[in-house]
Write a protein that holds these residues in place. Structure first.
Motif, PDB file in Angstrom:
ATOM      1  N   VAL A 171       0.796  -1.228   0.000  1.00 50.85           N
ATOM      2  CA  VAL A 171       0.000   0.000   0.000  1.00 50.85           C
ATOM      3  C   VAL A 171       0.832   1.284   0.000  1.00 50.85           C
ATOM      4  N   TRP A 172       0.208   2.335  -0.533  1.00 52.80           N
ATOM      5  CA  TRP A 172       0.668   3.708  -0.303  1.00 52.80           C
ATOM      6  C   TRP A 172      -0.557   4.503   0.130  1.00 52.80           C
ATOM      7  N   SER A 173      -0.511   5.001   1.362  1.00 52.55           N
ATOM      8  CA  SER A 173      -1.572   5.855   1.896  1.00 52.55           C
ATOM      9  C   SER A 173      -2.981   5.270   1.741  1.00 52.55           C
ATOM     10  N   ILE A 213       4.768   0.831   0.221  1.00 50.71           N
ATOM     11  CA  ILE A 213       5.481   1.092  -1.045  1.00 50.71           C
ATOM     12  C   ILE A 213       6.313   2.347  -0.822  1.00 50.71           C
ATOM     13  N   GLY A 214       7.379   2.210  -0.073  1.00 48.35           N
ATOM     14  CA  GLY A 214       8.225   3.362   0.239  1.00 48.35           C
ATOM     15  C   GLY A 214       8.977   3.085   1.523  1.00 48.35           C
ATOM     16  N   ALA A 215       9.913   3.977   1.811  1.00 52.52           N
ATOM     17  CA  ALA A 215      10.732   3.800   3.001  1.00 52.52           C
ATOM     18  C   ALA A 215       9.954   4.190   4.260  1.00 52.52           C
ATOM     19  N   GLY A 216       9.089   5.194   4.126  1.00 59.52           N
ATOM     20  CA  GLY A 216       8.335   5.672   5.289  1.00 59.52           C
ATOM     21  C   GLY A 216       7.122   4.787   5.549  1.00 59.52           C
ATOM     22  N   ILE A 217       6.737   4.658   6.826  1.00 64.23           N
ATOM     23  CA  ILE A 217       5.531   3.877   7.138  1.00 64.23           C
ATOM     24  C   ILE A 217       4.479   4.751   7.818  1.00 64.23           C
ATOM     25  N   ASP A 242      18.015   1.063  -5.650  1.00 63.91           N
ATOM     26  CA  ASP A 242      17.573   2.140  -6.548  1.00 63.91           C
ATOM     27  C   ASP A 242      16.994   3.321  -5.762  1.00 63.91           C
ATOM     28  N   LEU A 243      16.211   2.989  -4.731  1.00 62.38           N
ATOM     29  CA  LEU A 243      15.617   4.045  -3.896  1.00 62.38           C
ATOM     30  C   LEU A 243      16.731   4.848  -3.207  1.00 62.38           C
ATOM     31  N   THR A 244      17.722   4.114  -2.721  1.00 66.25           N
ATOM     32  CA  THR A 244      18.846   4.760  -2.035  1.00 66.25           C
ATOM     33  C   THR A 244      19.644   5.620  -3.017  1.00 66.25           C
ATOM     34  N   PRO A 267       8.060  18.148  -6.662  1.00 69.27           N
ATOM     35  CA  PRO A 267       6.798  17.433  -6.368  1.00 69.27           C
ATOM     36  C   PRO A 267       6.976  16.008  -5.819  1.00 69.27           C
ATOM     37  N   HIS A 268       7.559  15.903  -4.629  1.00 74.85           N
ATOM     38  CA  HIS A 268       7.779  14.600  -3.964  1.00 74.85           C
ATOM     39  C   HIS A 268       8.413  13.584  -4.932  1.00 74.85           C
ATOM     40  N   ILE A 269       9.561  13.988  -5.442  1.00 76.76           N
ATOM     41  CA  ILE A 269      10.246  13.156  -6.437  1.00 76.76           C
ATOM     42  C   ILE A 269      11.646  12.739  -5.982  1.00 76.76           C
TER      43      ILE A 269
HETATM   44  C1  GLV Z   1       8.685   8.235   0.066  1.00 75.82           C
HETATM   45  O1  GLV Z   1       8.281   9.259   0.457  1.00 75.82           O
HETATM   46  C2  GLV Z   1       9.044   7.077   0.858  1.00 75.82           C
HETATM   47  O2  GLV Z   1       8.638   6.966   2.030  1.00 75.82           O
HETATM   48  O3  GLV Z   1       9.777   6.224   0.332  1.00 75.82           O
END
Ligand code: GLV
Length: 311
Positions: A48-50, A68-72, A94-96, A273-275
């Motif tokens: 999930v995302w949000s 789907i992201g580093a933050g929870i 890739d995210l890093t 924009p949150h990229i």
């Molecule tokens: C993006 O904002 C994340 O949490 O990966």
């Protein structure tokens, strides 16, 4: 026998791409989008995302949630979240790498005053700007998880003096790391502050007037963590007074940033924009599938979170 269902909640143009790719990587599981047809009792995994508040509580046999992201924080914000269900974050090379690129780009842009050069070009002014060499600047990185550590190392390799701050002890080669009670000492040395903190009750609103006043006068700010870290009014005041010379913001309390928001047109603010580090289904899908298979096989998972601590 019915196959376990993985349900994906990702409201983006890439939703179908996510489903297709995860289905290929996880052939033993039925991958569905949130608006596909499936029986809620068959859902064992949610990626999930949000998600909307209470949505996850509708799956009585849910075994694990993947962010789907580093933050929870976007998962933990759910007031009806089933407390017994583990939450796995998604990171990966890739995210890093994308975060390394974004932070390096924005630190360099502030250091080399790209904004001033651009403004001079707009009025056809030939206005050379001389800036100090990297080793004369101290970059303070708040948040030393995988992304913060990678960004700090890249900046250090580029020649900056880099210091770090986090809630717990960290060791990064050639980066002096401070912990909670040493925040003031960390801030008073900082020329450009980079925020990559997780959003928790302790870090919400941390980027506020009193923090700004401890930075070196004319410091820069880069926030690529969460909009809720920043007290927006306090930033506007710090920019007006010159305490902060420039702010680069990738995240906002409300996204997309509303058209009427003053940040859009502020001369001392760069809006993106949150990229900073977007996750793509191709490589992100592989990380998610790897973590899910490890979870199913009872193997250790580096990306497992501690929901009681909020990250
Ligand atoms: C993006 O904002 C994340 O949490 O990966």
């Amino acid at each position: 026998m019915t196959r376990a269902v993985l349900v994906l909640y990702v409201r983006s143009a890439r939703a179908r791409w996510w489903r297709k790719h995860l289905q290929t990587l996880l052939p033993g599981i039925e991958c569905k989008l949130w608006d596909d047809t499936f029986r809620s009792e068959d859902v064992e995994y949610a990626v999930v995302w949000s998600p909307p508040n209470g949505w996850l509580a509708g799956f009585e046999n849910l075994k694990c949630i993947v962010s789907i992201g580093a933050g929870i924080d976007h998962v933990l914000a759910d007031s009806l979240l089933p407390q017994h269900v583990p939450v796995i974050r998604t990171t990966g090379p890739d995210l890093t790498q994308r975060m390394r690129e974004y932070i390096t780009l924005q630190v360099l842009a502030q250091h080399r005053q790209v904004n001033a050069v651009r403004l001079a070009q707009n009025t056809k002014q030939w206005q050379p700007v001389i800036t100090p060499p990297a080793h004369d600047l101290t970059i303070g990185v708040m948040g030393l998880g995988k992304l913060g550590t990678a960004a700090a190392s890249s900046l250090q390799q580029l020649g900056y003096q880099v210091i770090g701050w986090a809630g717990s002890q960290h060791h990064i080669d050639n980066v002096k790391c401070y912990t909670s009670d040493q925040k003031q000492h960390f801030l008073t040395q900082t020329d450009i502050l980079v925020c990559l903190l997780p959003l928790t009750d302790d870090t919400r609103n941390i980027l506020c007037g009193s923090l700004f006043s401890m930075l070196k006068p004319g410091a820069g700010l880069i926030n690529a963590a969460r909009g809720e870290h920043l007290v927006e009014e306090d930033l506007l005041q710090a920019l007006d007074s010159g305490q902060i010379a420039h702010a680069t913001l990738d995240v906002f309390r409300q996204e997309p940033l509303p058209q009427s928001h003053p940040f859009w047109v502020h001369e001392k603010i760069t809006v993106t924009p949150h990229i900073a580090s977007l996750i793509d289904p191709e490589s992100g899908g592989k990380e998610i599938a790897r973590n899910l298979l490890a979870f199913i096989n009872g193997e250790p998972i580096e990306d497992m979170t501690d929901t009681t601590r909020g990250y």
